[in-house]
Scaffold this motif. Structure first.
Motif, short mmCIF file in Angstrom:
data_model
loop_
_atom_site.label_atom_id
_atom_site.label_comp_id
_atom_site.label_asym_id
_atom_site.label_seq_id
_atom_site.Cartn_x
_atom_site.Cartn_y
_atom_site.Cartn_z
N SER A 233 0.84 -1.19 0.00
CA SER A 233 0.00 0.00 0.00
C SER A 233 0.87 1.24 0.00
O SER A 233 1.81 1.36 0.79
CB SER A 233 -0.91 0.00 1.22
OG SER A 233 -1.67 1.19 1.27
N LEU B 225 -2.75 4.06 6.37
CA LEU B 225 -3.97 3.27 6.53
C LEU B 225 -4.60 3.55 7.89
O LEU B 225 -3.92 3.52 8.92
CB LEU B 225 -3.66 1.78 6.41
CG LEU B 225 -3.06 1.31 5.08
CD1 LEU B 225 -2.61 -0.14 5.19
CD2 LEU B 225 -4.06 1.48 3.95
N ALA C 73 -9.11 0.42 7.69
CA ALA C 73 -8.53 -0.03 6.42
C ALA C 73 -7.51 -1.12 6.66
O ALA C 73 -7.46 -2.12 5.92
CB ALA C 73 -7.89 1.15 5.70
N GLU D 55 -9.21 -4.43 7.55
CA GLU D 55 -9.86 -5.03 6.38
C GLU D 55 -8.86 -5.74 5.48
O GLU D 55 -9.23 -6.63 4.71
CB GLU D 55 -10.59 -3.94 5.58
CG GLU D 55 -11.87 -3.44 6.25
CD GLU D 55 -12.50 -2.27 5.51
OE1 GLU D 55 -11.82 -1.70 4.63
OE2 GLU D 55 -13.65 -1.93 5.84
N GLU E 9 -4.01 1.28 -6.32
CA GLU E 9 -3.87 1.62 -4.90
C GLU E 9 -2.51 1.23 -4.33
O GLU E 9 -2.20 1.58 -3.18
CB GLU E 9 -4.96 0.92 -4.08
CG GLU E 9 -6.38 1.23 -4.52
CD GLU E 9 -7.39 0.39 -3.76
OE1 GLU E 9 -7.09 0.00 -2.61
OE2 GLU E 9 -8.47 0.11 -4.33
#
Length: 384
Positions: A30, A34, A38, A41, A119
């Motif tokens: 990523s 976060l 997030a 998840e 992303e």
């Protein structure tokens, strides 16, 4: 208190820890900070909202993050989730990625870019942060959906897809299909003819050409991938609720494996849990089949040594690979490597302690599975 690893020769454990792995199936880390929501998840395969009475940190994966990733970020092992996430937020995504990706000890990443790739860090971003090479693995379904999104007549679909696939894979090291998610693996193994493809493309494009689930078109993509000749990865077994686990057993691919064998194209079975023994049988029986237990290593945490041990039961050691299948938090890239190394040290070291294997044999197998098999299969060249 002694542990299993205390009985294993220290030099063997160190050699495994220093082995530059090839993560042959991974997604990008990523690129953004976060939130707790997030992050949580991304450490579960469920796509449902997390109930407010529980946390994904209370799982094998969550406990493994707090045990192994916390020290890499400057915390004590087994800290609380709140302490961990606060430290992560203070460091920021760039620093977390730098620390964890470099500490993983991976020598080469093969990055699959087909799922929410915008992303994440792409291959170049992964290479920049980690300081090691990173190449691409191209998802067949994504290429087909991009062809449809660009406008295409049904009769022209097969040709347009072939052109797009060639262009997208000029520098790629491999291909991947998620047919297990889209239609299950119990599909007709024969390649469809041109008329079948055009008819199926007509139905799909008339419906808007969105998410590709048509079994005829998925078969066409797979056979186009086989003809392309690059190693073709198949999602197998464990995943999010979108996959029907009953229809993702690799034994269902036996007909395709046998039909594809004359092509010489390697078929690579990913993750495989809970079917890792089935994958081992196929890898032993067919020269074109390879496999890993990728995703399962992170998600089984403290039990991952058992999964790794089962992967070593029946298959020739030259047919087994390492991957993390990490997606999103760099913890998953790091943890996949840490848990795999610990599992191999325990399992292979146990064989040495029991005098079933020599230390040289154990290190040879660790190097084969961790790096050398993937370097041969994907044409990466020998370890430097």
């Amino acid at each position: 208190m002694s542990t299993e690893l205390d009985l294993v020769p220290a030099g063997f454990v160190q050699a495994i820890e220093e082995l530059p792995l090839v993560d042959h199936h991974v997604h990008g880390a990523s690129a953004h900070d976060l939130s707790r929501k997030a992050f949580e998840e991304m450490i579960t395969e469920s796509d449902r909202p997390v109930p407010d009475w529980m946390t994904p940190f209370d799982s094998q994966l969550g406990f493994a993050i707090l045990r192994h990733c916390a020290p890499a970020l400057g915390l004590t092992a087994h800290c609380t989730p709140e302490e961990y996430l606060a430290r992560r937020a203070r460091l920021g995504a760039d620093e977390v990625n730098r620390r964890l990706l470099t500490a993983a000890g991976v020598g080469h990443f093969l990055v699959e870019t087909g799922y929410r790739g915008e992303e994440l860090l792409g291959p170049s971003g992964m290479a920049e942060v980690s300081g090691v090479p990173a190449d691409e693995v191209v998802r067949l379904e994504t290429v087909a959906e991009q062809v449809a999104a660009g406008g295409c007549e049904a009769a022209a679909f097969a040709g347009r897809f072939a052109e797009a696939l060639w262009e997208r894979t000029r520098t790629a090291r491999g291909l991947k299909t998620i047919a297990a998610y889209r239609c299950g693996l119990d599909f007709d193994p024969a390649p469809p003819d041109g008329a079948e493809v055009a008819e199926a493309a007509g139905r799909w494009l008339a419906e808007g050409g969105g998410r590709l689930t048509d079994p005829v078109l998925l078969r066409h993509l797979i056979w186009a991938g086989i003809e392309r000749g690059l190693p073709l990865q198949f999602h197998i077994g464990y995943g999010d609720p979108d996959v029907d686990l009953r229809r993702s057993d690799p034994l269902l691919l036996r007909g395709l494996i046998e039909r594809a064998e004359p092509s010489g194209t390697p078929l690579v079975l990913l993750h495989c849990y809970p079917y890792q023994r089935h994958a081992g049988f196929l890898a032993q029986a067919y020269p074109n089949v390879f496999f890993d237990v990728g995703l399962a290593v992170n998600y089984t945490g403290a039990r991952s040594a058992a999964v790794v041990a089962e992967s070593l039961e029946a298959a020739p050691f030259a047919k087994i690979l390492y991957s993390s299948d990490a997606w999103g938090p760099a913890e998953l890239h790091y943890l996949g490597a840490v848990l795999w190394r610990r599992a191999m040290a325990r399992v292979l070291g146990g064989f040495v302690v029991e005098e079933e294997w020599s230390p040289e044999q154990a290190m040879k197998v660790a190097a084969m599975v961790g790096a050398d098999n993937a370097r041969r299969l994907y044409g990466l060249g020998p370890r430097s």
